[in-house]
Design an enzyme around this catalytic site. Structure first.
Site, PDB file in Angstrom:
ATOM      1  N   HIS A  28       0.864  -1.309  -0.200  1.00  0.00           N
ATOM      2  CA  HIS A  28       0.063   0.027  -0.091  1.00  0.00           C
ATOM      3  C   HIS A  28       0.775   1.172  -0.133  1.00  0.00           C
ATOM      4  O   HIS A  28       1.582   1.457   1.016  1.00  0.00           O
ATOM      5  CB  HIS A  28      -0.964  -0.024   1.055  1.00  0.00           C
ATOM      6  CG  HIS A  28      -1.944   1.039   1.264  1.00  0.00           C
ATOM      7  ND1 HIS A  28      -1.991   2.021   2.188  1.00  0.00           N
ATOM      8  CD2 HIS A  28      -2.781   1.409   0.392  1.00  0.00           C
ATOM      9  CE1 HIS A  28      -3.024   2.701   2.282  1.00  0.00           C
ATOM     10  NE2 HIS A  28      -3.659   2.511   1.035  1.00  0.00           N
ATOM     11  N   HIS A  70      -1.245  10.803  -2.813  1.00  0.00           N
ATOM     12  CA  HIS A  70      -2.735  10.170  -2.457  1.00  0.00           C
ATOM     13  C   HIS A  70      -3.577  11.218  -1.944  1.00  0.00           C
ATOM     14  O   HIS A  70      -4.816  11.393  -2.403  1.00  0.00           O
ATOM     15  CB  HIS A  70      -2.593   9.436  -0.982  1.00  0.00           C
ATOM     16  CG  HIS A  70      -3.586   8.863  -0.390  1.00  0.00           C
ATOM     17  ND1 HIS A  70      -4.555   9.615   0.535  1.00  0.00           N
ATOM     18  CD2 HIS A  70      -4.663   7.958  -0.573  1.00  0.00           C
ATOM     19  CE1 HIS A  70      -5.481   9.123   0.898  1.00  0.00           C
ATOM     20  NE2 HIS A  70      -5.661   7.957   0.376  1.00  0.00           N
TER      21      HIS A  70
HETATM   22  O1  G3P Z   1      -5.784   0.167  -2.314  1.00  0.00           O
HETATM   23  C1  G3P Z   1      -6.666   0.778  -1.519  1.00  0.00           C
HETATM   24  C2  G3P Z   1      -6.680   1.714  -0.691  1.00  0.00           C
HETATM   25  O2  G3P Z   1      -5.517   2.424  -1.056  1.00  0.00           O
HETATM   26  C3  G3P Z   1      -7.776   2.682  -0.653  1.00  0.00           C
HETATM   27  O3  G3P Z   1      -7.605   3.755   0.120  1.00  0.00           O
HETATM   28  O4  G3P Z   1      -7.476   5.935   0.670  1.00  0.00           O
HETATM   29  O5  G3P Z   1      -5.464   4.455   0.925  1.00  0.00           O
HETATM   30  O6  G3P Z   1      -6.359   5.121  -1.513  1.00  0.00           O
HETATM   31  P1  G3P Z   1      -6.789   4.987   0.098  1.00  0.00           P
HETATM   32 CA    CA Z   2      -4.836   4.132  -2.680  1.00  0.00          CA
END
Ligand code: G3P
Ligand code: CA
Length: 268
Positions: A28, A70
């Site tokens: 992630h 992000h």
């Molecule tokens: O990949 C799943 C996750 O990244 C979605 O949430 O907010 O971390 O982009 P976020």
């Molecule tokens: Ca994401």
């Protein structure tokens, strides 16, 4: 100092996990518990841990350049301020995206998608690319062009919360696997998976736990289930037993080790 390059992992043919097989690990924002998220440094942490897939978030700058970030603003993860869509690529390129995490990472940059793809080509790894927040068609088309221009279709998996983004990608790049992100489950996940021709349905852990039976239905339809963002071994064990295929995690190195340990424990 010489630097050893790491060979690209083999191309994945199926995203469905056999019972008892290791969970698929999606890092992630890279190895984001050990390095500043969505940077070349966090990509390298994931790569060095042996992770095949690096999750990333892509958004356009004011002048339409896809960059890896992000948040809607650069405030939290750089030394700058303001919405990413209000800054030019040249302005973004000057920002320090590492010092907020630790002084050792000073000088890390907000990668362009082009530079991240170049890093993968040079050093290995594949991309789980989230088309983040609002994008017009032209922005999605630019992202697809960046992938096609480097011949990287077999090393990119696209996901989004927005079904329209996935429809556009399906039209522009029918070969790319698609995943739908969800914070709450759809009434009929199989129906939307078929409609969007999904390879994966990717709910949050909280959403998945409201109806874990979806994994059986989605698998019967040939659709993988990856859960986000799962960082602790108690959840890894419970969700593994529930039959999910992979975890999007901030702790990819630990999950790689956990996978290996579980394999040893189960070995005859
Ligand atoms: O990949 C799943 C996750 O990244 C979605 O949430 O907010 O971390 O982009 P976020
Ligand atoms: Ca994401």
């Amino acid at each position: 100092m010489s630097v050893t390059l790491i060979a690209a992992p083999p191309v994945q043919e199926s995203f469905l996990r056999e019972p008892g097989a290791p969970l698929l690990v999606w890092a992630h924002r890279g190895g984001s518990s050990s390095a500043p998220e969505n940077t070349a440094a966090s990509d390298e942490v994931a790569r060095r841990a042996g992770v095949e897939w690096i999750e990333t978030d892509v958004q356009p700058t004011k002048d339409g350049v896809p960059v890896v970030l992000h948040d809607e603003t650069v405030d939290r993860t750089t030394n700058g301020t303001g919405p990413i869509r209000s800054l030019t690529a040249a302005q973004v390129a000057k920002l320090d995206a590492g010092s907020w995490f630790a002084p050792a990472f000073a000088g890390q940059r907000v990668p362009t998608l082009a530079s991240q793809l170049g890093g993968l080509l040079a050093r290995g790894g594949n991309l789980l690319l989230e088309i983040k927040n609002e994008h017009p068609l032209e922005s999605v088309a630019r992202i697809v062009d960046e992938i096609h221009g480097r011949g990287m279709s077999k090393r990119v998996f696209v996901q989004s919360f927005d079904p329209q983004h996935l429809r556009w990608v399906r039209e522009l790049a029918p070969e790319l696997p698609l995943g739908l992100l969800r914070s709450t489950l759809d009434p009929d996940p199989v129906a939307i998976a078929k409609d969007l021709e999904l390879t994966a349905y990717n709910p949050s852990e909280h959403a998945f736990r409201t109806r874990p039976g979806i994994v059986t239905d989605l698998h019967a339809a040939g659709v993988a289930v990856n859960i986000w963002t799962v960082d602790n071994p108690t959840s890894w064990a419970a969700l593994e037993q529930a039959g999910v295929d992979g975890f999007i995690t901030n702790r990819p190195a630990e999950l790689m080790g956990w996978n290996a340990a579980l394999g040893l424990l189960r070995a005859p």
